[in-house]
Design a protein around this motif. Structure first.
Motif, PDB file in Angstrom:
ATOM      1  N   ILE A  79      36.540  40.243  37.654  1.00 14.57           N
ATOM      2  CA  ILE A  79      35.145  40.325  38.085  1.00 14.57           C
ATOM      3  C   ILE A  79      34.285  39.240  37.442  1.00 14.57           C
ATOM      4  O   ILE A  79      33.544  38.517  38.133  1.00 14.57           O
ATOM      5  CB  ILE A  79      34.567  41.728  37.791  1.00 14.57           C
ATOM      6  N   ILE A  80      34.380  39.091  36.139  1.00 15.99           N
ATOM      7  CA  ILE A  80      33.528  38.104  35.457  1.00 15.99           C
ATOM      8  C   ILE A  80      33.890  36.674  35.860  1.00 15.99           C
ATOM      9  O   ILE A  80      32.993  35.874  36.174  1.00 15.99           O
ATOM     10  CB  ILE A  80      33.573  38.321  33.938  1.00 15.99           C
ATOM     11  N   PRO A  81      35.179  36.286  35.889  1.00 14.20           N
ATOM     12  CA  PRO A  81      35.495  34.938  36.390  1.00 14.20           C
ATOM     13  C   PRO A  81      35.005  34.714  37.823  1.00 14.20           C
ATOM     14  O   PRO A  81      34.551  33.606  38.158  1.00 14.20           O
ATOM     15  CB  PRO A  81      37.025  34.883  36.314  1.00 14.20           C
ATOM     16  N   ALA A  82      35.090  35.742  38.667  1.00 13.53           N
ATOM     17  CA  ALA A  82      34.644  35.594  40.050  1.00 13.53           C
ATOM     18  C   ALA A  82      33.134  35.412  40.126  1.00 13.53           C
ATOM     19  O   ALA A  82      32.633  34.599  40.924  1.00 13.53           O
ATOM     20  CB  ALA A  82      35.080  36.805  40.870  1.00 13.53           C
ATOM     21  N   ILE A  83      32.395  36.146  39.311  1.00 15.97           N
ATOM     22  CA  ILE A  83      30.933  35.979  39.287  1.00 15.97           C
ATOM     23  C   ILE A  83      30.575  34.564  38.850  1.00 15.97           C
ATOM     24  O   ILE A  83      29.749  33.884  39.464  1.00 15.97           O
ATOM     25  CB  ILE A  83      30.278  37.021  38.362  1.00 15.97           C
ATOM     26  N   LYS A  84      31.205  34.108  37.778  1.00 12.70           N
ATOM     27  CA  LYS A  84      30.918  32.762  37.277  1.00 12.70           C
ATOM     28  C   LYS A  84      31.280  31.697  38.310  1.00 12.70           C
ATOM     29  O   LYS A  84      30.567  30.702  38.473  1.00 12.70           O
ATOM     30  CB  LYS A  84      31.705  32.517  35.987  1.00 12.70           C
ATOM     31  N   ALA A  85      32.378  31.905  39.018  1.00 13.69           N
ATOM     32  CA  ALA A  85      32.852  30.901  39.970  1.00 13.69           C
ATOM     33  C   ALA A  85      32.006  30.839  41.227  1.00 13.69           C
ATOM     34  O   ALA A  85      31.791  29.747  41.778  1.00 13.69           O
ATOM     35  CB  ALA A  85      34.303  31.198  40.336  1.00 13.69           C
ATOM     36  N   LEU A  86      31.525  31.979  41.705  1.00 16.14           N
ATOM     37  CA  LEU A  86      30.942  32.031  43.042  1.00 16.14           C
ATOM     38  C   LEU A  86      29.428  32.177  43.061  1.00 16.14           C
ATOM     39  O   LEU A  86      28.802  31.949  44.100  1.00 16.14           O
ATOM     40  CB  LEU A  86      31.566  33.199  43.818  1.00 16.14           C
ATOM     41  N   SER A  87      28.822  32.524  41.940  1.00 16.04           N
ATOM     42  CA  SER A  87      27.361  32.704  41.929  1.00 16.04           C
ATOM     43  C   SER A  87      26.610  31.383  41.853  1.00 16.04           C
ATOM     44  O   SER A  87      25.413  31.334  42.149  1.00 16.04           O
ATOM     45  CB  SER A  87      26.948  33.599  40.762  1.00 16.04           C
ATOM     46  N   GLU A  88      27.298  30.297  41.466  1.00 14.09           N
ATOM     47  CA  GLU A  88      26.636  28.994  41.390  1.00 14.09           C
ATOM     48  C   GLU A  88      26.133  28.541  42.752  1.00 14.09           C
ATOM     49  O   GLU A  88      25.099  27.873  42.854  1.00 14.09           O
ATOM     50  CB  GLU A  88      27.604  27.951  40.823  1.00 14.09           C
ATOM     51  N   ASP A  89      26.873  28.874  43.792  1.00 14.62           N
ATOM     52  CA  ASP A  89      26.466  28.532  45.155  1.00 14.62           C
ATOM     53  C   ASP A  89      25.469  29.590  45.628  1.00 14.62           C
ATOM     54  O   ASP A  89      25.832  30.730  45.923  1.00 14.62           O
ATOM     55  CB  ASP A  89      27.686  28.500  46.075  1.00 14.62           C
ATOM     56  N   LYS A  90      24.210  29.201  45.719  1.00 15.06           N
ATOM     57  CA  LYS A  90      23.164  30.161  46.054  1.00 15.06           C
ATOM     58  C   LYS A  90      23.206  30.591  47.516  1.00 15.06           C
ATOM     59  O   LYS A  90      22.435  31.465  47.931  1.00 15.06           O
ATOM     60  CB  LYS A  90      21.791  29.572  45.710  1.00 15.06           C
ATOM     61  N   GLN A  91      24.119  29.991  48.295  1.00 17.06           N
ATOM     62  CA  GLN A  91      24.341  30.509  49.652  1.00 17.06           C
ATOM     63  C   GLN A  91      25.043  31.857  49.617  1.00 17.06           C
ATOM     64  O   GLN A  91      25.021  32.601  50.595  1.00 17.06           O
ATOM     65  CB  GLN A  91      25.212  29.551  50.453  1.00 17.06           C
ATOM     66  N   ASN A  92      25.705  32.144  48.499  1.00 19.43           N
ATOM     67  CA  ASN A  92      26.497  33.362  48.387  1.00 19.43           C
ATOM     68  C   ASN A  92      25.668  34.515  47.840  1.00 19.43           C
ATOM     69  O   ASN A  92      24.882  34.331  46.895  1.00 19.43           O
ATOM     70  CB  ASN A  92      27.690  33.153  47.448  1.00 19.43           C
ATOM     71  N   LEU A  93      25.858  35.687  48.384  1.00 17.35           N
ATOM     72  CA  LEU A  93      25.400  36.930  47.772  1.00 17.35           C
ATOM     73  C   LEU A  93      26.649  37.693  47.364  1.00 17.35           C
ATOM     74  O   LEU A  93      27.469  38.047  48.213  1.00 17.35           O
ATOM     75  CB  LEU A  93      24.573  37.769  48.755  1.00 17.35           C
ATOM     76  N   LEU A  94      26.813  37.919  46.076  1.00 17.79           N
ATOM     77  CA  LEU A  94      27.994  38.608  45.579  1.00 17.79           C
ATOM     78  C   LEU A  94      27.687  40.089  45.419  1.00 17.79           C
ATOM     79  O   LEU A  94      26.718  40.465  44.761  1.00 17.79           O
ATOM     80  CB  LEU A  94      28.429  38.026  44.230  1.00 17.79           C
ATOM     81  N   VAL A  95      28.512  40.916  46.012  1.00 12.35           N
ATOM     82  CA  VAL A  95      28.393  42.367  45.858  1.00 12.35           C
ATOM     83  C   VAL A  95      29.602  42.831  45.058  1.00 12.35           C
ATOM     84  O   VAL A  95      30.733  42.816  45.558  1.00 12.35           O
ATOM     85  CB  VAL A  95      28.317  43.086  47.217  1.00 12.35           C
ATOM     86  N   VAL A  96      29.362  43.228  43.831  1.00 10.53           N
ATOM     87  CA  VAL A  96      30.426  43.629  42.914  1.00 10.53           C
ATOM     88  C   VAL A  96      30.483  45.149  42.864  1.00 10.53           C
ATOM     89  O   VAL A  96      29.477  45.809  42.578  1.00 10.53           O
ATOM     90  CB  VAL A  96      30.171  43.068  41.500  1.00 10.53           C
ATOM     91  N   VAL A  97      31.650  45.697  43.148  1.00 13.67           N
ATOM     92  CA  VAL A  97      31.833  47.149  43.081  1.00 13.67           C
ATOM     93  C   VAL A  97      32.614  47.463  41.811  1.00 13.67           C
ATOM     94  O   VAL A  97      33.810  47.163  41.701  1.00 13.67           O
ATOM     95  CB  VAL A  97      32.575  47.683  44.320  1.00 13.67           C
ATOM     96  N   SER A  98      31.918  48.056  40.830  1.00 16.46           N
ATOM     97  CA  SER A  98      32.544  48.342  39.535  1.00 16.46           C
ATOM     98  C   SER A  98      31.712  49.366  38.784  1.00 16.46           C
ATOM     99  O   SER A  98      30.469  49.291  38.798  1.00 16.46           O
ATOM    100  CB  SER A  98      32.655  47.064  38.706  1.00 16.46           C
ATOM    101  N   PRO A  99      32.359  50.319  38.097  1.00 18.90           N
ATOM    102  CA  PRO A  99      31.609  51.268  37.271  1.00 18.90           C
ATOM    103  C   PRO A  99      31.221  50.698  35.915  1.00 18.90           C
ATOM    104  O   PRO A  99      30.642  51.402  35.097  1.00 18.90           O
ATOM    105  CB  PRO A  99      32.607  52.427  37.108  1.00 18.90           C
ATOM    106  N   TYR A 100      31.516  49.406  35.687  1.00 20.00           N
ATOM    107  CA  TYR A 100      31.285  48.816  34.366  1.00 20.00           C
ATOM    108  C   TYR A 100      30.160  47.781  34.389  1.00 20.00           C
ATOM    109  O   TYR A 100      30.252  46.714  33.786  1.00 20.00           O
ATOM    110  CB  TYR A 100      32.583  48.197  33.855  1.00 20.00           C
TER     111      TYR A 100
END
Length: 428
Positions: A277-298
């Motif tokens: 989850i954290i590597p994916a957020i770091k990798a994909l949030s830089e592109d502001k075209q993306n909206l990341l929806v993370v499903v996690s209880p943490y």
């Protein structure tokens, strides 16, 4: 009909079986669902018109509970000692439920069906059916071994090597590792030992009917070497969340309105957010075209470790039938149910999972051309970024996911599984 369903305790096993139970109840059948007591609340919350009778495992749960606490399933780890006592426990749970409900028309089980086979041989149940909610494993020369993470070999040499591995498994590994543990319990029930040298399918699947929650294209277009009849029905899930306004998640209008949503999850067992989850957020949030929806209880753990950008939404839980139709890419550790549901909704996949059957699920996705398998549990930021850019930039992944989605939808899902069970019960 009166039907008894038995599912293994993890959510990835219970949810598909629950979907089948609801479909059968909807058709007017009497359905009894036997599974871990942790799913009692889920069963009670189902709408009354599709609610099966719930029965909690007792003897089997005494074996499952230590696994559940450790976040393990007891499957595909090569530790056959985990089967000690399981056959007898399954038989005792089946007998207890049957004393309460009387005779049944069919028993359906998902994994480790040794108790079902024993009950059939003892004459205490009619024929039984297996339900596949993890990858389907076969014993042909082209069939990759379980947990190998491999696709079928493409060369003559590769086929020869794979055939040797299959022969070794069938004639050495299973007879000398798995069979003795099961046979010891079968003798206590007054049954003969399992036949020597039988293929893997005979240990895992019903000799009468096996229903697989997928498609042939996601199972390397292979069939069992035994005479078992196989029916592919696509993913099994209850499609009721979007019909219930109470289930609409907060900020849903933001997700629906966004042109490029990417879903990220680590499933229900491997939950440490630092691995994917954290590597994916770091990798994909830089592109502001993306909206990341993370499903996690943490969420709290995630926010303690990184500054979460504004284009990232973190939700403890979201119904997949809400989320998946909205996303352009699904980043996941590769649970079988989530993979097949994503493809059902025509979503390409970026897979990063190596535990238990996850590497095999990811291999199937890559082989089918619907995504990329990173072949690791803990990808780097750069690995996720490059793979996501490749999938999002190449329409062939989306096109192939769309083809598979059409195929999966056409197979019928839980309703088709229910129909098959009706037809099966009518046969002599």
């Amino acid at each position: 009909m009166k039907i008894l369903l038995h599912s293994h305790f993890p959510a990835g096993h219970a949810l598909p079986m629950h979907a089948v139970a609801q479909a059968l109840v909807r058709k007017g059948h009497t359905v009894h669902w036997l599974t871990s007591p942790t799913h009692a609340k889920r069963a009670a919350q189902a709408p009354v018109n599709v609610r099966p009778e719930f029965h909690a495992t007792k003897d089997t749960y005494s074996i499952d509970q230590p696994l559940e606490k450790k976040g393990e399933t007891g499957l595909l780890d090569g530790d056959y000692s985990r089967l000690q006592g399981r056959v007898l426990a399954q038989v005792e749970d089946y007998r207890r439920v049957l004393r309460e409900i009387g005779d049944i028309d069919v028993l359906v089980v998902d994994v480790m069906p040794y108790g079902a086979q024993a009950m059939y041989e003892l004459g205490e149940i009619p024929r039984w059916v297996s339900l596949g909610v993890i990858p389907m494993y076969t014993s042909g020369a082209d069939a990759p071994l379980a947990t190998s993470g491999q696709a079928p070999p493409t060369s003559y040499l590769g086929r020869c090597v794979n055939a040797f591995h299959q022969w070794t498994q069938q004639n050495l590994t299973l007879p000398y590792s798995l069979a003795p543990v099961v046979n010891k319990q079968r003798r206590q029930l007054g049954l003969a030992d399992l036949p020597r040298g039988q293929p893997l399918e005979s240990y895992w699947y019903s000799p009468f009917l096996h229903i697989q929650a997928s498609s042939s294209a996601l199972e390397f277009d292979q069939t069992p070497a035994t005479k078992t009849g196989v029916a592919f029905v696509g993913p099994l899930f209850a499609q009721d969340s979007t019909d219930n306004p109470d289930h609409v998640p907060h900020a849903w209008d933001v997700i629906v309105a966004h042109p490029r949503v990417i879903g990220i999850t680590q499933g229900t067992f491997t939950m440490n957010p630092t691995s994917l989850i954290i590597p994916a957020i770091k990798a994909l949030s830089e592109d502001k075209q993306n909206l990341l929806v993370v499903v996690s209880p943490y969420e709290r753990d995630i926010r303690e470790q990184i500054d979460v950008p504004s284009n990232v939404l973190i939700k403890e839980w979201l119904p997949y039938d809400f989320l998946l139709p909205q996303i352009r890419l699904f980043v996941t550790n590769g649970g079988y149910g989530s993979i097949t549901q994503a493809l059902y909704h025509k979503v390409p996949l970026l897979c990063a999972g190596q535990t238990e059957d996850k590497k095999d699920t990811a291999a199937r996705v890559a082989w089918a051309g619907a995504g990329i398998d990173l072949k690791t549990d803990s990808p780097s930021v750069e690995q996720v970024k490059q793979a996501a850019e490749e999938i999002l930039g190449d329409e062939r992944y989306l096109a192939r996911a769309a083809e598979l989605g059409e195929e999966l939808k056409a197979l019928g899902g839980a309703d088709e599984a229910a129909r098959l069970l009706e037809e099966f019960a009518k046969q002599e």
